[in-house]
Design a protein around this motif. Structure first.
Motif, PDB file in Angstrom:
ATOM      1  N   UNK A 172       0.833  -1.210   0.000  1.00 64.73           N
ATOM      2  CA  UNK A 172       0.000   0.000   0.000  1.00 64.73           C
ATOM      3  C   UNK A 172       0.867   1.258   0.000  1.00 64.73           C
ATOM      4  N   UNK A 173       1.923   1.263   0.798  1.00 69.80           N
ATOM      5  CA  UNK A 173       2.789   2.451   0.868  1.00 69.80           C
ATOM      6  C   UNK A 173       3.484   2.673  -0.476  1.00 69.80           C
ATOM      7  N   UNK A 174       3.869   1.584  -1.138  1.00 72.93           N
ATOM      8  CA  UNK A 174       4.497   1.730  -2.462  1.00 72.93           C
ATOM      9  C   UNK A 174       3.501   2.252  -3.493  1.00 72.93           C
ATOM     10  N   UNK A 175       2.281   1.725  -3.429  1.00 76.84           N
ATOM     11  CA  UNK A 175       1.249   2.199  -4.364  1.00 76.84           C
ATOM     12  C   UNK A 175       0.987   3.690  -4.147  1.00 76.84           C
ATOM     13  N   UNK A 176       0.915   4.078  -2.882  1.00 79.26           N
ATOM     14  CA  UNK A 176       0.667   5.499  -2.567  1.00 79.26           C
ATOM     15  C   UNK A 176       1.846   6.357  -3.023  1.00 79.26           C
ATOM     16  N   UNK A 177       3.036   5.826  -2.900  1.00 78.52           N
ATOM     17  CA  UNK A 177       4.229   6.572  -3.336  1.00 78.52           C
ATOM     18  C   UNK A 177       4.229   6.727  -4.865  1.00 78.52           C
ATOM     19  N   UNK A 178       3.885   5.638  -5.553  1.00 80.09           N
ATOM     20  CA  UNK A 178       3.792   5.720  -7.029  1.00 80.09           C
ATOM     21  C   UNK A 178       2.755   6.755  -7.440  1.00 80.09           C
ATOM     22  N   UNK A 179       1.621   6.735  -6.741  1.00 79.55           N
ATOM     23  CA  UNK A 179       0.549   7.671  -7.104  1.00 79.55           C
ATOM     24  C   UNK A 179       0.947   9.115  -6.799  1.00 79.55           C
ATOM     25  N   UNK A 180       1.818   9.291  -5.820  1.00 78.88           N
ATOM     26  CA  UNK A 180       2.265  10.646  -5.475  1.00 78.88           C
ATOM     27  C   UNK A 180       3.270  11.179  -6.494  1.00 78.88           C
TER      28      UNK A 180
END
Ligand code: NAI
Ligand code: MG
Length: 495
Positions: A50-58
């Protein structure tokens, strides 16, 4: 484990996913005392995903390219969808946390206003042109932090999620929400609305599970730049210290032991209702609970009589019924904690004026109900007056005069809220100035609004939610310097 209960799924990177462990735990309905659904038991692998997905989206994709007005438009879409689905979401919350439908539906119908407010604020975050003494054009920008972890408790799941999510998204961050293990269902329904509102994938993710297993890996994750937490003082202190390792931003809302202070010159009919609102609403499971009732000596006995008479008429039972006043406590550990504090108070010498144990009324069935309980003869140095119970247990403490009320009111480690009941305006304002609390209510209790900053003094926390201040908690300031000089000076000394 009952196999035929509905199974929930986590939501990561724009889709409902299978979680790494493949195991589930049961969530209980506090009114029946029985499990009603199965929640994915998240681990560090899910938090990492989840943190990686959020980082990619950021950092990539559509989200960082949106302007602030476009972010605001998405938040307004979300507000409309929450409004359309408020009653269904409220029913889910009642099932999972046992609070009254009338309270939860009120919260869910109010939640859209929080999204609208921060939607409107999104494109009003203005930097400034700074007049500088140097030969330069200098201006500031307020930029998002990156991935924010929103760690949410069980008492008001979706309203408190809104308090974190709305400013975080308005500011341009991405978010991983970790709902309480006791109340994950409504968040996993709500996330469908986030998707329908049009937020790009990865902007909002939901990881479920127990705090140490699914929450802690978010606190420790290198991509998470900010943690916004509401919950217990102990967990909050641990999060603060763990977040320090990576110099993460932290905001904490940690509950309290708020004084609700009744002067002899108060409108006593309203003050009785205010005392009840402070401690028996939501079965006392509110961070702002007015759990210490300070009553001026000259009216103490008469006031307690009126309060007991009023509170003893409170109806307990099914939280879905419109005429129920006091519902169950949300979870078994909390139920046991509240009962343990009743014993502690008894052993400390406090006297029971009402209630004093588990509710055995037939309408309470097998639910986790505690009788509305009032202790008199409480001294402020007793544990029952110093520690947060988070249940329908009130300590009544007499005071002499204004100075005494201030001294007792402030003599706790917490400072979230305070109530003052008086018809004297000079006294009201003086008390509001002198009480060490992030919120002071005069002749009212337990009001909050999206417009008004909310947060703690002392051990009740740090940072502010709501109001214009809240969005600052999700922004950082950048200063940009553009030279106006024709040529550079000596490069070996500071410019
Ligand atoms: P808690 O503070 O342990 O849990 C709150 C949230 O933090 C939950 O989502 C939990 O899973 C998560 N969490 C727990 N440990 C974590 C960790 N190491 N890393 C990251 N996340 C973590 O509170 P709990 O056990 O639900 O309730 C205990 C007491 O907390 C209550 O009796 C009450 O006194 C207080 N409380 C205060 C609230 C408030 O509004 N300030 C709300 C709920 C509880
Ligand atoms: Mg539950």
């Amino acid at each position: 484990m009952t196999k035929d209960l509905p199974k929930l799924q986590m939501y990561i990177d724009g889709t409902f996913v299978e979680h790494a462990s493949g195991t589930y735990f049961e969530s209980y309905d506090p009114f029946t005392g029985k499990p009603w659904c199965r929640v994915p038991r998240g681990t560090a692998d899910d938090a990492d995903r989840a943190a990686r997905a959020a980082h990619r989206a950021f950092t990539t994709g559509a989200w960082p390219g949106l302007n602030a007005s476009e972010r605001g438009a998405l938040l307004r879409n979300l507000a409309e969808l929450v409004a359309e689905n408020a009653d269904d979401l409220a029913r889910l919350e009642v099932r999972d946390n046992g609070k009254l439908f009338s309270e939860m539906v009120g919260q869910l119908r109010y939640a859209p206003s929080f999204y609208h407010y921060f939607a409107g604020l999104a494109d009003k975050i203005e930097g400034s042109v700074v007049p500088t003494d140097k030969a330069a054009f200098t201006y500031t920008r307020h930029e998002p932090l990156g991935v924010c972890a929103a760690i949410v408790p069980w008492n008001s799941p979706l309203l408190l999620t809104a308090w974190k999510l709305a400013p975080a998204l308005a500011a341009g961050n991405t978010v991983v929400v970790k709902p309480s293990e006791y109340t994950s269902a409504s968040t996993l329904k709500f996330i469908e609305l986030v998707e329908r509102a049009g937020f790009p994938k990865g902007v909002v993710n939901v990881v479920t599970g127990f705090g140490p297993e699914a929450g802690q890996p978010l606190i420790d994750h290198p991509h998470v730049r900010k943690v916004s937490f509401t919950g217990s003082e102990k967990t909050g202190a641990g999060i603060y210290s763990d977040a320090a390792r990576d110099i993460k931003r932290v905001s904490l809302e940690l509950g309290g032991k708020s004084p609700n202070i009744v002067f002899a010159d108060a409108n006593l009919d309203n003050a009785v209702k205010g005392a009840v609102a402070g401690i028996f609403a939501a079965s006392g499971q509110t961070c702002v609970a007015g759990s210490r009732l300070l009553v001026q000596e000259s009216i103490h006995d008469a006031f307690v009589d009126r309060l007991v008479a009023f509170a003893s008429r409170a109806k307990m039972g099914n939280p879905m019924n419109a005429d129920t006043n006091v519902g169950p406590v949300t979870n078994m550990p909390q139920f046991e904690k509240v009962l343990a504090y009743i014993d502690i108070a008894r052993n400390e010498g406090a006297k029971i004026a009402l209630g004093g144990g588990k509710a055995t009324r037939p309408e309470c069935g097998d639910g986790w109900f505690v009788e509305p309980t009032i202790f008199t003869g409480v001294r402020n140095d007793m544990r029952i007056a110093q520690e947060e119970v988070f249940g329908p247990v009130l300590s009544v403490i007499p005071f002499r005069d204004d100075d005494d009320a201030v001294a007792i009111g402030n003599d706790v480690a917490f400072g979230l809220a305070a109530g003052v009941w008086t018809e004297n305006m000079r006294r009201a304002i003086t008390m509001a100035n002198r009480l060490q609390a992030g919120t002071v209510w005069v002749n009212m209790y337990r009001a909050v609004s999206y417009t008004t900053p909310f947060g703690g003094y002392k051990k009740s926390g740090m940072g502010r939610e709501l109001g214009q201040e809240a969005i600052r908690e999700y922004l950082q300031t950048k200063s940009v310097w553009i030279s106006m000089a024709e040529s550079m000076d000596n490069p070996f000394v500071i410019g």
